[in-house]
Design an enzyme around this catalytic site. Structure first.
Site: not given
Length: 800
Positions: A354, A656, A544-545, A550, A652
């Protein structure tokens, strides 16, 4: 097994309320109704699982066991009612007693068993495997307090215990008879007997793993998956040790055992935290492998065919110790030769990677691992010796290459290397990610074992974010293309023919507006929203985290730049936009917490300027979880997927959001590449460097200071961090951007600004934007978890 009838549900509800609480439905509290309904559903799923399991075992079908430190399940009642197709029956029964089903849902907390995408993916796959009638069990730990409950206090993240058990434990079916002993520490004794080598383990401490089962129903299928969660208990208090005066040891054994299943991911920036995290990982692996072996033996009576009838999947590196644990059982408990045991192990395990970032590839200090699990350590050493011997032969004694692939190097055990060595399959989770794995992360291994490497792009349990969460869109889809899309995501493609139908596009706009209003209403009632947000503004969402890769700080830097612009040009034409953030930072990740504080301060300062806040707003949602996601995803206009190219494995949340018609604004990273392929260039907003361009810039020597010095917009935005936002300085964030900028925020800044400008222009062209939205919905079917588990079943587990 037959669907529960409306009459049966009504009868069981009345009976359960009477027997458990001595009340009738008219007099029951919402909590009592929730517990009664949950009990009825869980008992039905238990019976359905037993029936399904008996059929599977009688057919001799292969069993899938999915090991993950996280399963982010969300709420179970709502999902179960929808998947069992009884939601309307239950709603109508409750209406008879003037009970609102939506209020009943609110009595269930989100199960605190995960943190982010890794855990949500695992949960999605249990749903999809049940739907596809693939016999599956997930294994994890029953964390009493989960990751943590996030509280934003004056902008700072504070971690509170997430006590989800009250209200959540009704979904846990205890199986104390299936308890497994897990052994830590102790000494190893080796001896020979009639040419057989024996190893015995003495003076170990024991922790008891007690299983609790959660049931996951498939949609419109006979399948039910089980998530078996392990709780750690001390088997008994050592009275003899206590009486001998060794009070500390007697008490510490209890406290260590009880700590194992308390909290997901204890802070590991100290030795005690590392030790506890390692214990958690071995506890999960030893309990799960022991259970898998017991299950298999009860059906077949031998382990000779384990690899033919069992597939064990390792989700990220946390469950890697399952490999040496199965070797231990085969060698020490069953007396297999090394070669025979290794053959079984290699053909049983598969591994999903991952991450491509070296710092995130887990490794353990050899002394720590040796002291806590000595037999496991000795097996890993032997695995590595034999593996390196093989690699040396393959590389014609190329020591440098063999050392790069070695499981043990620099006094650390590299868990990803152990996974690659011991698994018959290694897969990435998007096409780009899988190529990076082959060409970079595991390039040497790919050279020698190319057939081992595969790709399975992630998927989501799309019914949860569509059927359950977006009834308006579900009804529109059903009226236009029928309802087969609920079972087959590919059917969504048919919606694409309506891209120029203004009546359909207008209906899409109404649905989005309603979803925004519903989200805002919920946020005011249950979240920290204490100011007005315009539902007609662009809902620009990054959830998100919180991690530098990110690039939430890229988003924040752009907001600061817009704020600076509006301060100088308050009457400028500016499309109203509301930036919505939600993220948890790891407790020990100081810079990530600074970024949260900075985003909060930006929000506070902007709201003090009434004129600007009519055009620009920022909202940070605290304690983001699945339930919030189910409301936010249908309300979103823009999906921010802005990681530096080559760093995000898949994502992911992007799937969504596109399913609900949000437009991806992102880099060519992770699954964004495949989203672009699915929706077409005109229906996505791409910016920034490609992974190849990032590599080239790094090779040349990236200097963020050059961007700061030459770009006045960047300089002013970074300087505002130094000078103060809402009275707070953010020198650490500003220094990171100026001096190191490891994820190249400044290099992509201008391109990101241009993408944001383009998004406003597109949004203002109503039908063009709605057409883009429709095409995202139509293209989302390929990202179904149903498709993903079919790929695993066919290409990795060998069951299709």
């Amino acid at each position: 097994m037959k669907k529960m009838s409306k009459e049966y549900i009504r009868h069981e509800l009345i009976k359960t309320l009477h027997s458990n609480y001595n009340v009738a439905p008219d007099d029951a509290s919402d909590t009592q109704v929730y517990n009664a309904l949950s009990t009825i559903v869980m008992e039905h799923l238990n019976e359905k699982r037993n029936s399904f399991n008996n059929r599977i075992n009688s057919q001799g079908r292969k069993q899938i066991y999915y090991l993950s430190m996280e399963f982010l399940m969300g709420r179970s009642l709502k999902t179960s009612l929808y998947n069992l197709e009884i939601v309307e029956d239950v709603r109508n029964i409750l209406k008879e007693y003037d009970i609102n089903l939506e209020k009943i849902y609110e009595n269930e907390p989100d199960a605190g068993l995960g943190n982010g995408g890794l855990g949500r993916l695992a949960a999605c796959y249990l749903d999809a495997m049940a739907t596809q009638e693939i016999p599956a069990m997930g294994y994890s730990i029953c964390y009493e307090y989960g990751i943590f409950k996030q509280k934003i206090d004056d902008g700072w993240q504070t971690e509170l215990p997430d006590n989800w058990m009250p209200g959540g434990e009704v979904w846990l079916d205890p199986k104390p008879e299936r308890a497994v002993e897990v052994h830590f520490e102790g000494e190893l004794h080796e001896y020979w007997d009639s040419q057989y080598h024996h190893i015995s383990h003495h003076n170990y401490s024991t922790v008891l793993a007690i299983p609790y089962d959660m049931y996951v129903s498939g949609y419109n299928s006979d399948g039910v998956s089980v998530l078996r969660l392990w709780t750690a208990k001390s088997p008994s208090f050592d009275m003899a040790m206590f009486n001998q005066g060794d009070y500390a040891k007697a008490l510490s054994q209890n406290s260590i055992a009880n700590a194992i299943s308390k909290v997901l991911y204890p802070n590991d920036n100290h030795l005690e935290g590392k030790s506890l995290r390692l214990r958690q990982q071995y506890f999960l692996c030893a309990a799960s492998i022991g259970d898998i072996v017991t299950n298999h033996m009860s059906v077949y009576g031998t382990l000779e065919n384990l690899h033919d009838k069992v597939a064990i999947h390792i989700n990220d590196t946390h469950p890697t110790l399952a490999v040496p644990e199965l070797m231990r059982i085969l060698l020490d408990d069953c007396g297999y030769s090394w070669d025979k045991a290794w053959h079984i192990v290699k053909n049983t395990f598969a591994y999903t990677n991952h991450t491509v970032m070296a710092e995130a590839l887990e490794k353990w200090d050899i002394n720590l691992l040796k002291s806590i699990v000595p037999r496991i350590f000795s097996i890993i050493v032997e695995i590595n010796n034999r593996y390196c011997q093989k690699l040396s032969q393959l590389s014609e004694n190329n020591y440098e290459k063999t050392n790069r692939m070695s499981i043990i190097k620099n006094n650390h055990i590299h868990m990803a290397s152990l996974c690659v060595a011991a698994s018959h399959s290694v897969n990435g989770v998007s096409k780009l990610h899988s190529e990076i794995i082959k060409q970079d992360v595991f390039a040497d291994e790919y050279e020698y074992f190319p057939l081992k490497f595969k790709n399975v792009t992630n998927g989501i349990a799309y019914r949860r974010w569509l059927y359950q969460s977006n009834p308006g869109l579900t009804n529109l889809l059903s009226s236009k293309i029928g309802d087969k899309f609920l079972k087959d995501g590919d059917e969504l493609k048919k919606f694409g023919v309506f891209e120029n139908d203004k009546a359909v596009l207008d209906e899409l706009a109404k649905i989005k507006r309603t979803n925004k209003e519903n989200f805002l209403k919920y946020a005011k009632n249950y979240c920290n929203l204490d100011f007005e947000i315009d539902p007609d503004s662009i809902f620009d969402v990054q959830v998100k985290r919180l991690h530098e890769y990110k690039r939430q700080h890229l988003n924040a830097l752009n907001i600061i730049a817009d704020y600076n612009y509006l301060l100088e040009n308050p009457d400028a034409d500016y499309t109203p936009r509301t930036y919505i953030f939600a993220a948890k930072a790891a407790p020990g990740y100081y810079l990530a917490k600074q970024i949260i504080k900075m985003i909060w301060c930006i929000s506070e300062e902007i709201r003090k300027n009434k004129k600007i806040s009519e055009k620009l707003n920022v909202f940070f949602l605290e304690d983001y979880k699945v339930t919030l996601s189910e409301l936010l995803m249908p309300a979103s206009d823009i999906s921010e997927q802005i990681s530096l190219a080559g760093t995000e494995a898949s994502g992911t949340g992007n799937m969504k959001l596109m399913l609900n018609g949000a437009i991806t604004l992102g880099t060519l990273d992770g699954a964004n590449v495949e989203i672009k392929q699915a929706v077409g260039d005109d229906n996505i907003i791409i910016f920034g460097m490609t992974a190849e361009e990032v590599s080239a810039k790094k090779a040349m020597g990236y200097s963020p200071r050059n961007y700061y010095d030459s770009n006045n917009t960047i300089k002013q935005a970074v300087n505002r961090m130094y000078h103060g936002i809402n009275g707070c300085n953010f020198n650490d964030v500003a220094n990171s951007l100026q001096n190191s900028d490891p994820y190249m925020v400044l290099a992509d800044f201008d391109s990101y600004r241009a993408a944001q400008k383009l998004s406003s222009e597109l949004y203002n062209d109503k039908y063009k934007w709605l057409k883009m939205s429709l095409n995202n919905i139509a293209g989302a079917g390929v990202f179904s978890a149903d498709r993903a588990v079919k790929d695993y079943a066919r290409d990795i587990w060998g069951i299709l």
